[in-house]
Design a protein around this motif. Structure first.
Motif, PDB file in Angstrom:
ATOM      1  N   PHE A   1       4.634   0.647  -1.349  1.00 40.21           N
ATOM      2  CA  PHE A   1       4.856   2.008  -1.828  1.00 40.21           C
ATOM      3  C   PHE A   1       4.031   2.280  -3.086  1.00 40.21           C
ATOM      4  O   PHE A   1       3.758   1.394  -3.884  1.00 40.21           O
ATOM      5  N   SER A   2       3.665   3.549  -3.217  1.00 39.53           N
ATOM      6  CA  SER A   2       2.938   4.006  -4.398  1.00 39.53           C
ATOM      7  C   SER A   2       3.822   4.967  -5.171  1.00 39.53           C
ATOM      8  O   SER A   2       4.707   5.628  -4.606  1.00 39.53           O
ATOM      9  N   ASN A   3       3.609   5.037  -6.472  1.00 42.37           N
ATOM     10  CA  ASN A   3       4.439   5.898  -7.319  1.00 42.37           C
ATOM     11  C   ASN A   3       3.698   6.313  -8.581  1.00 42.37           C
ATOM     12  O   ASN A   3       2.662   5.732  -8.930  1.00 42.37           O
ATOM     13  N   ARG A   4       4.233   7.313  -9.257  1.00 39.74           N
ATOM     14  CA  ARG A   4       3.710   7.684 -10.559  1.00 39.74           C
ATOM     15  C   ARG A   4       3.975   6.533 -11.527  1.00 39.74           C
ATOM     16  O   ARG A   4       5.019   5.881 -11.455  1.00 39.74           O
ATOM     17  N   ASN A   5       3.027   6.298 -12.401  1.00 40.63           N
ATOM     18  CA  ASN A   5       3.140   5.165 -13.313  1.00 40.63           C
ATOM     19  C   ASN A   5       4.033   5.539 -14.497  1.00 40.63           C
ATOM     20  O   ASN A   5       3.564   5.861 -15.589  1.00 40.63           O
ATOM     21  N   VAL A   6       5.356   5.510 -14.249  1.00 41.17           N
ATOM     22  CA  VAL A   6       6.344   5.867 -15.268  1.00 41.17           C
ATOM     23  C   VAL A   6       7.348   4.725 -15.405  1.00 41.17           C
ATOM     24  O   VAL A   6       7.511   3.914 -14.486  1.00 41.17           O
ATOM     25  N   PRO A   7       8.051   4.629 -16.543  1.00 48.77           N
ATOM     26  CA  PRO A   7       8.995   3.529 -16.768  1.00 48.77           C
ATOM     27  C   PRO A   7      10.158   3.511 -15.779  1.00 48.77           C
ATOM     28  O   PRO A   7      10.569   4.548 -15.264  1.00 48.77           O
ATOM     29  N   LYS A   8      10.690   2.303 -15.541  1.00 46.35           N
ATOM     30  CA  LYS A   8      11.917   2.045 -14.778  1.00 46.35           C
ATOM     31  C   LYS A   8      11.817   2.385 -13.296  1.00 46.35           C
ATOM     32  O   LYS A   8      12.822   2.397 -12.592  1.00 46.35           O
ATOM     33  N   MET A   9      10.614   2.675 -12.814  1.00 43.84           N
ATOM     34  CA  MET A   9      10.452   3.009 -11.400  1.00 43.84           C
ATOM     35  C   MET A   9      10.793   1.812 -10.510  1.00 43.84           C
ATOM     36  O   MET A   9      11.550   1.927  -9.530  1.00 43.84           O
ATOM     37  N   LEU A  10      10.254   0.645 -10.853  1.00 41.42           N
ATOM     38  CA  LEU A  10      10.488  -0.537 -10.036  1.00 41.42           C
ATOM     39  C   LEU A  10      11.969  -0.934 -10.055  1.00 41.42           C
ATOM     40  O   LEU A  10      12.515  -1.385  -9.043  1.00 41.42           O
ATOM     41  N   ASN A  11      12.633  -0.749 -11.197  1.00 37.35           N
ATOM     42  CA  ASN A  11      14.064  -1.067 -11.285  1.00 37.35           C
ATOM     43  C   ASN A  11      14.878  -0.235 -10.299  1.00 37.35           C
ATOM     44  O   ASN A  11      15.825  -0.739  -9.676  1.00 37.35           O
TER      45      ASN A  11
ATOM     46  N   GLU B   1      13.724 -10.163   3.530  1.00 31.67           N
ATOM     47  CA  GLU B   1      14.040 -11.081   4.623  1.00 31.67           C
ATOM     48  C   GLU B   1      14.292 -10.373   5.948  1.00 31.67           C
ATOM     49  O   GLU B   1      13.835 -10.815   6.992  1.00 31.67           O
ATOM     50  N   ARG B   2      15.059  -9.281   5.920  1.00 39.13           N
ATOM     51  CA  ARG B   2      15.402  -8.622   7.180  1.00 39.13           C
ATOM     52  C   ARG B   2      14.846  -7.202   7.219  1.00 39.13           C
ATOM     53  O   ARG B   2      14.493  -6.630   6.194  1.00 39.13           O
ATOM     54  N   GLU B   3      14.789  -6.674   8.418  1.00 38.97           N
ATOM     55  CA  GLU B   3      14.152  -5.379   8.617  1.00 38.97           C
ATOM     56  C   GLU B   3      14.946  -4.256   7.953  1.00 38.97           C
ATOM     57  O   GLU B   3      16.142  -4.085   8.223  1.00 38.97           O
ATOM     58  N   PRO B   4      14.327  -3.477   7.080  1.00 38.87           N
ATOM     59  CA  PRO B   4      15.020  -2.343   6.449  1.00 38.87           C
ATOM     60  C   PRO B   4      15.317  -1.254   7.483  1.00 38.87           C
ATOM     61  O   PRO B   4      14.511  -0.982   8.369  1.00 38.87           O
ATOM     62  N   LYS B   5      16.456  -0.629   7.342  1.00 34.58           N
ATOM     63  CA  LYS B   5      16.820   0.469   8.230  1.00 34.58           C
ATOM     64  C   LYS B   5      16.177   1.762   7.733  1.00 34.58           C
ATOM     65  O   LYS B   5      15.796   1.872   6.564  1.00 34.58           O
ATOM     66  N   PRO B   6      16.061   2.757   8.603  1.00 36.28           N
ATOM     67  CA  PRO B   6      15.408   4.006   8.204  1.00 36.28           C
ATOM     68  C   PRO B   6      16.026   4.655   6.972  1.00 36.28           C
ATOM     69  O   PRO B   6      15.313   5.265   6.174  1.00 36.28           O
ATOM     70  N   ASP B   7      17.364   4.523   6.797  1.00 36.67           N
ATOM     71  CA  ASP B   7      17.981   5.170   5.651  1.00 36.67           C
ATOM     72  C   ASP B   7      17.525   4.561   4.328  1.00 36.67           C
ATOM     73  O   ASP B   7      17.506   5.239   3.294  1.00 36.67           O
ATOM     74  N   LEU B   8      17.145   3.270   4.325  1.00 43.75           N
ATOM     75  CA  LEU B   8      16.633   2.643   3.106  1.00 43.75           C
ATOM     76  C   LEU B   8      15.270   3.230   2.739  1.00 43.75           C
ATOM     77  O   LEU B   8      15.010   3.533   1.567  1.00 43.75           O
ATOM     78  N   ILE B   9      14.418   3.386   3.739  1.00 40.31           N
ATOM     79  CA  ILE B   9      13.099   3.975   3.485  1.00 40.31           C
ATOM     80  C   ILE B   9      13.258   5.400   2.969  1.00 40.31           C
ATOM     81  O   ILE B   9      12.567   5.820   2.028  1.00 40.31           O
ATOM     82  N   GLU B  10      14.213   6.128   3.544  1.00 35.43           N
ATOM     83  CA  GLU B  10      14.462   7.491   3.090  1.00 35.43           C
ATOM     84  C   GLU B  10      14.956   7.514   1.644  1.00 35.43           C
ATOM     85  O   GLU B  10      14.589   8.398   0.860  1.00 35.43           O
ATOM     86  N   ALA B  11      15.778   6.528   1.291  1.00 37.28           N
ATOM     87  CA  ALA B  11      16.287   6.449  -0.081  1.00 37.28           C
ATOM     88  C   ALA B  11      15.162   6.170  -1.067  1.00 37.28           C
ATOM     89  O   ALA B  11      15.133   6.726  -2.178  1.00 37.28           O
ATOM     90  N   LEU B  12      14.220   5.316  -0.670  1.00 33.56           N
ATOM     91  CA  LEU B  12      13.076   5.023  -1.532  1.00 33.56           C
ATOM     92  C   LEU B  12      12.181   6.259  -1.682  1.00 33.56           C
ATOM     93  O   LEU B  12      11.705   6.561  -2.775  1.00 33.56           O
ATOM     94  N   GLU B  13      11.973   6.965  -0.599  1.00 26.63           N
ATOM     95  CA  GLU B  13      11.131   8.166  -0.641  1.00 26.63           C
ATOM     96  C   GLU B  13      11.756   9.258  -1.505  1.00 26.63           C
ATOM     97  O   GLU B  13      11.043  10.111  -2.049  1.00 26.63           O
ATOM     98  N   ALA B  14      13.077   9.220  -1.634  1.00 26.78           N
ATOM     99  CA  ALA B  14      13.784  10.258  -2.396  1.00 26.78           C
ATOM    100  C   ALA B  14      13.742  10.034  -3.904  1.00 26.78           C
ATOM    101  O   ALA B  14      14.093  10.923  -4.677  1.00 26.78           O
ATOM    102  N   ILE B  15      13.294   8.859  -4.334  1.00 28.87           N
ATOM    103  CA  ILE B  15      13.212   8.577  -5.767  1.00 28.87           C
ATOM    104  C   ILE B  15      12.163   9.480  -6.403  1.00 28.87           C
ATOM    105  O   ILE B  15      11.030   9.582  -5.920  1.00 28.87           O
ATOM    106  N   ASP B  16      12.522  10.127  -7.495  1.00 31.23           N
ATOM    107  CA  ASP B  16      11.593  10.997  -8.193  1.00 31.23           C
ATOM    108  C   ASP B  16      10.414  10.194  -8.733  1.00 31.23           C
ATOM    109  O   ASP B  16      10.613   9.254  -9.506  1.00 31.23           O
ATOM    110  N   GLY B  17       9.210  10.529  -8.303  1.00 31.85           N
ATOM    111  CA  GLY B  17       8.018   9.804  -8.747  1.00 31.85           C
ATOM    112  C   GLY B  17       7.407   8.918  -7.684  1.00 31.85           C
ATOM    113  O   GLY B  17       6.254   8.499  -7.813  1.00 31.85           O
ATOM    114  N   VAL B  18       8.159   8.615  -6.615  1.00 28.88           N
ATOM    115  CA  VAL B  18       7.604   7.851  -5.507  1.00 28.88           C
ATOM    116  C   VAL B  18       6.687   8.775  -4.698  1.00 28.88           C
ATOM    117  O   VAL B  18       7.059   9.905  -4.368  1.00 28.88           O
ATOM    118  N   ILE B  19       5.502   8.282  -4.362  1.00 31.26           N
ATOM    119  CA  ILE B  19       4.515   9.122  -3.657  1.00 31.26           C
ATOM    120  C   ILE B  19       4.537   8.862  -2.158  1.00 31.26           C
ATOM    121  O   ILE B  19       4.633   9.782  -1.355  1.00 31.26           O
TER     122      ILE B  19
END
Length: 389
Positions: free
Chosen positions: A324-334, A366-384
């Motif tokens: 994933f790519s994101n804006r280079n802002v603090p606490k994004m990876l956390n 380790e295991r395959e992420p479900k679609p809702d996890l990907i959606e949750a990551l995409e919903a983070i402010d700053g994730v591209i």
């Protein structure tokens, strides 16, 4: 199945890198995952939402809307150094053509020798050759502006020809410094290089800091009767200032791979039809390099030789990979790691890199992420952009 849309005639050696069981490659293709091109001018509207990467089979990317691509998380690749030998050889050819009036001599023989018998032709040749004698490169000083993949090779070849070589690069990287022969004397500024060079060769990209670097001020620094060679980018030289310098005798010759209307017909200018990277070998090398970079990105998320995202590579450790790519802002990876933790995903390995205003991350779980996890990551402010590999 990944889909790669091509523009221009891409070398078959490059296209053959895409295995037919994993890739569909064509010049007419809907919803491509990647675009591969050479000189085609790509507009933002030409790039669909499905595009994840663009590969330019060459060094310059002026024909790609890089800033727009960065905003959309599209990685733009190029092929630095793949055409270096071809451009180097043409640059050396330009120096030789400017040192001795070889073109004028050839034209003289063709014109004056037509229809003559052997004796008369011999008299014509011997009687006219003094006008085309010129001088040798050995012992002259070559100034190389820009000491990257091409510039360093030009500098090395200049030394081989017995020239003294000086160099200037305002942004010399560590890798470039290692490539540079120790005999090359580094100049602290452009004025110092121009004032002592018999031949000046430009090898820089066009940036705000380099656009028209040869201008009405810098031409006054040239050593009298010197030669300027430009096999890099047209916009490095202000043509009006150049023509005035030639008229005043500040410059003896201008050799360029970028002919424009105002330069045509001037007998002090040698203009070539943009031949720098046009050899078969260079086109093959560029296409192969870009194809391999696109494949590694599409399959593994790794980035090498991107002009807008950081270089990053991580061996596959099994499991599933999230890129994933994101804006280079603090606490994004956390925030991302917290979402993984909340869904009981164990991280096997991870790597994070940033470049200017953007960052890029690879996380193996380790295991395959479900679609809702990907959606949750995409919903983070700053994730591209988020990809599951």
């Amino acid at each position: 199945m990944n889909r790669v849309l091509t523009y221009n005639a891409i070398s078959v050696k490059g296209l053959d890198k895409f295995s037919r069981d994993k890739y569909e490659v064509a010049s007419e293709l809907g919803h491509p995952d990647a675009i591969m091109l050479r000189s085609h001018v790509l507009q933002s509207d030409d790039i669909g939402d499905s595009v994840k990467a663009i590969g330019r089979a060459g060094a310059g990317v002026n024909n790609i809307p890089v800033e727009s691509c960065t905003d959309r998380g599209i990685v733009v690749f190029n092929a630095p150094g793949a055409n270096a030998n071809a451009v180097k050889e043409l640059t050396i050819t330009g120096m030789l053509l400017s040192a001795r009036d070889i073109i004028g001599g050839i034209n003289y023989v063709q014109k004056e020798g037509e229809g003559l018998d052997e004796e008369a032709l011999h008299k014509v040749v011997e009687g006219g050759k003094k006008a085309y004698g010129g001088s040798e490169l050995k012992g002259k000083t070559l100034g190389v502006v820009g000491l990257g993949a091409i510039g360093s090779q030009v500098a090395e070849t200049g030394l081989t020809l017995g020239m003294k070589v000086v160099g200037y690069d305002p942004a010399l990287s560590v890798d470039a410094a290692w490539r540079l022969p120790r005999e090359v004397k580094r100049m602290e500024n452009l004025h110092s290089l121009l004032s002592r060079s018999d031949y000046v060769s430009l090898h820089l990209p066009v940036l705000e800091a380099t656009r028209n670097m040869i201008n009405s001020e810098s031409v006054d620094s040239f050593k009298k009767d010197s030669v300027l060679l430009n096999f890099s980018r047209e916009k490095l030289v202000d043509n009006d200032a150049l023509l005035k310098a030639l008229d005043k005798g500040l410059l003896r010759r201008y050799v360029t791979d970028f002919p424009v209307r105002e330069l045509i017909g001037n007998d002090k200018i040698i203009a070539m039809p943009h031949l720098g990277a046009s050899t078969e070998e260079a086109e093959d090398n560029c296409a192969v390099m870009v194809a391999e970079q696109l494949i590694d990105f599409l399959e593994n998320g790794n980035i090498r030789n991107s002009v807008n995202f950081p270089n990053i590579s991580m061996e596959r450790a099994g499991g599933y990979r999230i890129a994933f790519s994101n804006r280079n802002v603090p606490k994004m990876l956390n925030q991302v790691l917290n979402i993984l933790s909340d869904r009981d995903h164990n991280v096997i390995d991870m790597i994070n890199r940033s470049r200017d205003d953007v960052a890029y991350n690879l996380i193996d779980v380790e295991r395959e992420p479900k679609p809702d996890l990907i959606e949750a990551l995409e919903a983070i402010d700053g994730v591209i952009k988020v990809r599951l590999l």
